[in-house]
Design a protein around this motif. Structure first.
Motif, PDB file in Angstrom:
ATOM      1  N   GLY A  49      82.779  56.365  -3.713  1.00 13.87           N
ATOM      2  CA  GLY A  49      83.206  54.984  -3.508  1.00 13.87           C
ATOM      3  C   GLY A  49      82.607  54.322  -2.295  1.00 13.87           C
ATOM      4  N   ASN A  50      81.656  54.980  -1.632  1.00 19.76           N
ATOM      5  CA  ASN A  50      80.989  54.399  -0.470  1.00 19.76           C
ATOM      6  C   ASN A  50      79.792  53.553  -0.908  1.00 19.76           C
ATOM      7  N   GLY A  51      79.461  52.582  -0.080  1.00 20.47           N
ATOM      8  CA  GLY A  51      78.324  51.732  -0.403  1.00 20.47           C
ATOM      9  C   GLY A  51      77.002  52.467  -0.263  1.00 20.47           C
ATOM     10  N   LYS A  52      76.085  52.214  -1.184  1.00 18.52           N
ATOM     11  CA  LYS A  52      74.725  52.756  -1.105  1.00 18.52           C
ATOM     12  C   LYS A  52      73.768  51.583  -0.877  1.00 18.52           C
TER      13      LYS A  52
ATOM     14  N   TYR B  88      71.708  46.178  -1.949  1.00 18.49           N
ATOM     15  CA  TYR B  88      72.979  46.862  -2.196  1.00 18.49           C
ATOM     16  C   TYR B  88      72.912  47.544  -3.553  1.00 18.49           C
ATOM     17  N   LEU B  89      72.902  48.865  -3.541  1.00 16.33           N
ATOM     18  CA  LEU B  89      72.673  49.645  -4.761  1.00 16.33           C
ATOM     19  C   LEU B  89      73.972  50.075  -5.437  1.00 16.33           C
ATOM     20  N   GLY B  90      75.105  49.553  -5.000  1.00 12.36           N
ATOM     21  CA  GLY B  90      76.376  49.914  -5.603  1.00 12.36           C
ATOM     22  C   GLY B  90      77.099  50.985  -4.817  1.00 12.36           C
TER      23      GLY B  90
ATOM     24  N   GLY C 219      69.527  42.316  27.179  1.00 13.95           N
ATOM     25  CA  GLY C 219      70.152  42.133  25.874  1.00 13.95           C
ATOM     26  C   GLY C 219      69.985  43.255  24.882  1.00 13.95           C
ATOM     27  N   ILE C 220      69.553  44.442  25.321  1.00 12.40           N
ATOM     28  CA  ILE C 220      69.365  45.566  24.406  1.00 12.40           C
ATOM     29  C   ILE C 220      70.656  46.375  24.307  1.00 12.40           C
ATOM     30  N   LEU C 221      71.146  46.548  23.072  1.00 12.67           N
ATOM     31  CA  LEU C 221      72.312  47.377  22.819  1.00 12.67           C
ATOM     32  C   LEU C 221      71.882  48.828  22.724  1.00 12.67           C
ATOM     33  N   TYR C 222      72.483  49.687  23.556  1.00 14.20           N
ATOM     34  CA  TYR C 222      72.190  51.123  23.524  1.00 14.20           C
ATOM     35  C   TYR C 222      73.191  51.790  22.591  1.00 14.20           C
ATOM     36  N   SER C 223      72.679  52.452  21.564  1.00 15.67           N
ATOM     37  CA  SER C 223      73.540  53.137  20.610  1.00 15.67           C
ATOM     38  C   SER C 223      73.842  54.525  21.133  1.00 15.67           C
ATOM     39  N   THR C 224      75.126  54.844  21.279  1.00 16.07           N
ATOM     40  CA  THR C 224      75.513  56.125  21.859  1.00 16.07           C
ATOM     41  C   THR C 224      75.390  57.252  20.852  1.00 16.07           C
ATOM     42  N   ASN C 225      75.369  58.470  21.368  1.00 12.05           N
ATOM     43  CA  ASN C 225      75.278  59.665  20.545  1.00 12.05           C
ATOM     44  C   ASN C 225      76.568  60.475  20.596  1.00 12.05           C
ATOM     45  N   SER C 226      77.653  59.859  21.046  1.00  7.74           N
ATOM     46  CA  SER C 226      78.877  60.631  21.287  1.00  7.74           C
ATOM     47  C   SER C 226      79.646  60.943  20.015  1.00  7.74           C
ATOM     48  N   VAL C 227      79.480  60.133  18.969  1.00  9.11           N
ATOM     49  CA  VAL C 227      80.226  60.341  17.728  1.00  9.11           C
ATOM     50  C   VAL C 227      79.254  60.692  16.615  1.00  9.11           C
ATOM     51  N   PRO C 228      79.411  61.848  15.949  1.00  7.83           N
ATOM     52  CA  PRO C 228      78.517  62.208  14.848  1.00  7.83           C
ATOM     53  C   PRO C 228      78.588  61.184  13.732  1.00  7.83           C
ATOM     54  N   SER C 229      77.428  60.923  13.119  1.00  9.83           N
ATOM     55  CA  SER C 229      77.386  59.915  12.068  1.00  9.83           C
ATOM     56  C   SER C 229      77.776  60.487  10.712  1.00  9.83           C
ATOM     57  N   ILE C 230      77.756  61.808  10.561  1.00 12.56           N
ATOM     58  CA  ILE C 230      78.038  62.420   9.264  1.00 12.56           C
ATOM     59  C   ILE C 230      79.477  62.115   8.852  1.00 12.56           C
ATOM     60  N   GLY C 231      79.642  61.653   7.612  1.00 13.09           N
ATOM     61  CA  GLY C 231      80.973  61.370   7.109  1.00 13.09           C
ATOM     62  C   GLY C 231      81.400  59.921   7.256  1.00 13.09           C
ATOM     63  N   THR C 232      80.584  59.073   7.917  1.00 11.63           N
ATOM     64  CA  THR C 232      80.930  57.665   8.032  1.00 11.63           C
ATOM     65  C   THR C 232      80.719  56.976   6.694  1.00 11.63           C
ATOM     66  N   ASN C 233      81.445  55.907   6.489  1.00 17.23           N
ATOM     67  CA  ASN C 233      81.390  55.203   5.210  1.00 17.23           C
ATOM     68  C   ASN C 233      80.599  53.913   5.341  1.00 17.23           C
ATOM     69  N   PRO C 234      79.460  53.790   4.670  1.00 13.06           N
ATOM     70  CA  PRO C 234      78.712  52.539   4.694  1.00 13.06           C
ATOM     71  C   PRO C 234      79.552  51.412   4.116  1.00 13.06           C
ATOM     72  N   PRO C 235      79.409  50.185   4.624  1.00 13.70           N
ATOM     73  CA  PRO C 235      80.255  49.088   4.147  1.00 13.70           C
ATOM     74  C   PRO C 235      79.990  48.747   2.688  1.00 13.70           C
ATOM     75  N   VAL C 236      81.031  48.276   2.031  1.00  9.40           N
ATOM     76  CA  VAL C 236      80.922  47.770   0.665  1.00  9.40           C
ATOM     77  C   VAL C 236      81.272  46.291   0.714  1.00  9.40           C
ATOM     78  N   PRO C 237      80.347  45.403   0.365  1.00 11.10           N
ATOM     79  CA  PRO C 237      80.641  43.966   0.462  1.00 11.10           C
ATOM     80  C   PRO C 237      81.736  43.557  -0.513  1.00 11.10           C
ATOM     81  N   GLN C 238      82.635  42.707  -0.047  1.00 11.90           N
ATOM     82  CA  GLN C 238      83.708  42.239  -0.908  1.00 11.90           C
ATOM     83  C   GLN C 238      83.208  41.130  -1.833  1.00 11.90           C
ATOM     84  N   PRO C 239      83.663  41.087  -3.066  1.00 15.65           N
ATOM     85  CA  PRO C 239      83.315  39.969  -3.947  1.00 15.65           C
ATOM     86  C   PRO C 239      83.844  38.663  -3.376  1.00 15.65           C
TER      87      PRO C 239
END
Length: 446
Positions: A415-418, A408-410, A231-251
């Protein structure tokens, strides 16, 4: 005569001999200082192979590999890393006769790989190898060993031309140096050199060692799998993480609709960054496993429903090479920790280990609380780990914290979530969440 020469080499593994090229220069290292690793102890040895096994394979490779073979191994190592493993090539895949059945690397067999397979099977090394059959004890299981591998630290630095030094892992993985072999084909002589981490950064080095992850435990990456049998999910290294947008929760208000039910809150393991190597250089990079314990069946309608709440464990594994740790590489995972956090669920529990394996399993015991009409019910959960694992962090995250502005720091200037960055022992991570809705009709997609 060849037997005498080889016996002398085995008897003097700590002697530095003059090598045939500049690769064998001796770094200036204080041997009085030692690094610590939990990979092995006297009571719980890490290796299932002998020092002689690893030495024999290292010498054989040093005498037989070609530059073309080095490129083949480099491709395999890069493939392994892109799938979320360390910079390594499992020996059983290297010598595989049918690469189509391999889980990680499906490189076609070469003349050299099949020669090694054959000689591991029958224990008879050819005369030009310089290894006498009287010196080599045949161990057919080695060609199918579950953990033996070729580890190539700093493989990204290879220029594609310089020939690798082949090293065997010493019994003590805290050693600052190891013995490496270079074969001079012109003089037909095997040269010895001491190798340390600084040497590996400047020169290609293969280390014959064992992985803490048995091959049998891996997902079948070749078939598109990324979750292991346990049941262990292996996180791949194929896609660089730089530039991804952290989620912003919807009201919540934006989610109201006559066909929508209660908003669904999904909690994630956001990004992970390591700024500390938790193993010595001989033990490789750092492989972290996050385990989140929560409860299933927490959508309560009456008090008796609390008896239906059962533990649920989400596991995610992420590997950082030593170079990535040095450069503080940040990887965006966004792996699900809790798929649907119900209002009655008061808290979850997280553990983080740097995985080193071991032959004994222990459990971290904790309690998770659910509520029904202001009454609290504690449910025991246990999270497994192995006796050689480094324990990095243990956390209890409350519902109030996760869904508050403390976590959630805003939004940032783009406009990305912190999100709040938690950390322990040089490892940093975030626990963001997404808010969605359950749609009880078939949505019309554009």
């Amino acid at each position: 005569m060849k037997k005498t020469v080889y016996s002398l080499i085995k008897a003097l593994p700590a002697i530095l001999m003059m090598a045939a090229c500049s690769q064998t220069e001796e770094p200036d290292i204080d041997l009085s200082v030692s690094q610590q690793t939990t990979r092995a102890t006297d009571e719980d040895p890490f290796f299932s192979t002998t020092l002689q096994n690893r030495m024999d394979i290292a010498i054989w490779l040093a005498k037989n590999y070609t530059l073309e073979e080095a490129q083949r191994i480099h491709n395999a190592v890069q493939r392994s890393h892109s799938l979320g493993l360390d910079e390594m090539y499992y020996l059983k895949e290297f010598v595989s006769e049918s690469p189509s059945s391999n889980k990680v690397v499906q490189e076609e067999p070469s003349e050299i790989s099949q020669k090694l397979r054959s000689e591991l099977l029958n224990g008879s090394f050819v005369e030009e190898s310089g290894i006498s059959t009287q010196d080599f004890n045949p161990r057919p299981a080695l060609f199918n060993h579950d953990r033996l591998n070729i580890y190539w630290p700093y493989s990204e630095n290879w220029d594609g031309i310089t020939t690798p030094v082949v090293v065997y892992a010493p019994q003590n993985l805290s050693d600052l140096k190891a013995i490496g072999y270079i074969y001079n084909k012109n003089t037909k002589k095997l040269m010895l050199t001491h190798v340390d981490e600084q040497f590996c950064e400047r020169h290609p080095v293969w280390i014959i060692t064992e992985s803490e992850t048995p091959y049998s435990d891996l997902p079948n990456f070749a078939k598109g799998e990324n979750v292991s049998a346990d049941g262990i999910l292996y996180s791949t290294n194929s896609v660089p993480s730089i530039g991804t947008n952290p989620p912003v929760p919807q009201p919540i208000d934006s989610l109201s609709h006559s066909n929508f039910r209660e908003p669904i809150n999904t909690v994630l393991l956001g990004y992970v960054r390591s700024e500390k190597n938790h193993d010595s250089w001989l033990a490789g990079g750092s492989e972290y496993v996050f385990r989140f314990a929560s409860l299933k069946n927490t959508n309560l309608s009456c008090e008796s429903d609390t008896s239906k709440c059962t533990p649920d464990l989400a596991r995610t594994k992420i590997c950082f090479t030593r170079k990535e740790i040095r450069h503080r590489t940040q990887k965006e995972l966004n792996a699900i920790a809790v798929s649907d956090w119900q209002k009655s669920l008061e808290n979850i529990v997280m553990t983080l280990v740097e995985e080193d394996g071991g032959n004994k399993e222990y459990k971290y015991e904790a309690s998770i609380t659910v509520t029904w009409e202001d009454k609290k019910y504690g449910i025991d959960v246990s999270i497994p780990y192995r006796n050689l694992d480094d324990k990095i962090a243990e956390r209890t995250y409350s519902r109030n914290y996760i869904f508050s502005t403390n976590n959630y720091l805003g939004k940032d200037e783009n406009g990305n979530g912190k999100w709040y960055e938690d950390n322990s022992d040089g490892v940093y991570w975030t626990i963001p969440y997404k808010r969605g809705v359950f749609v009880d009709y078939e949505p019309v997609l554009p």
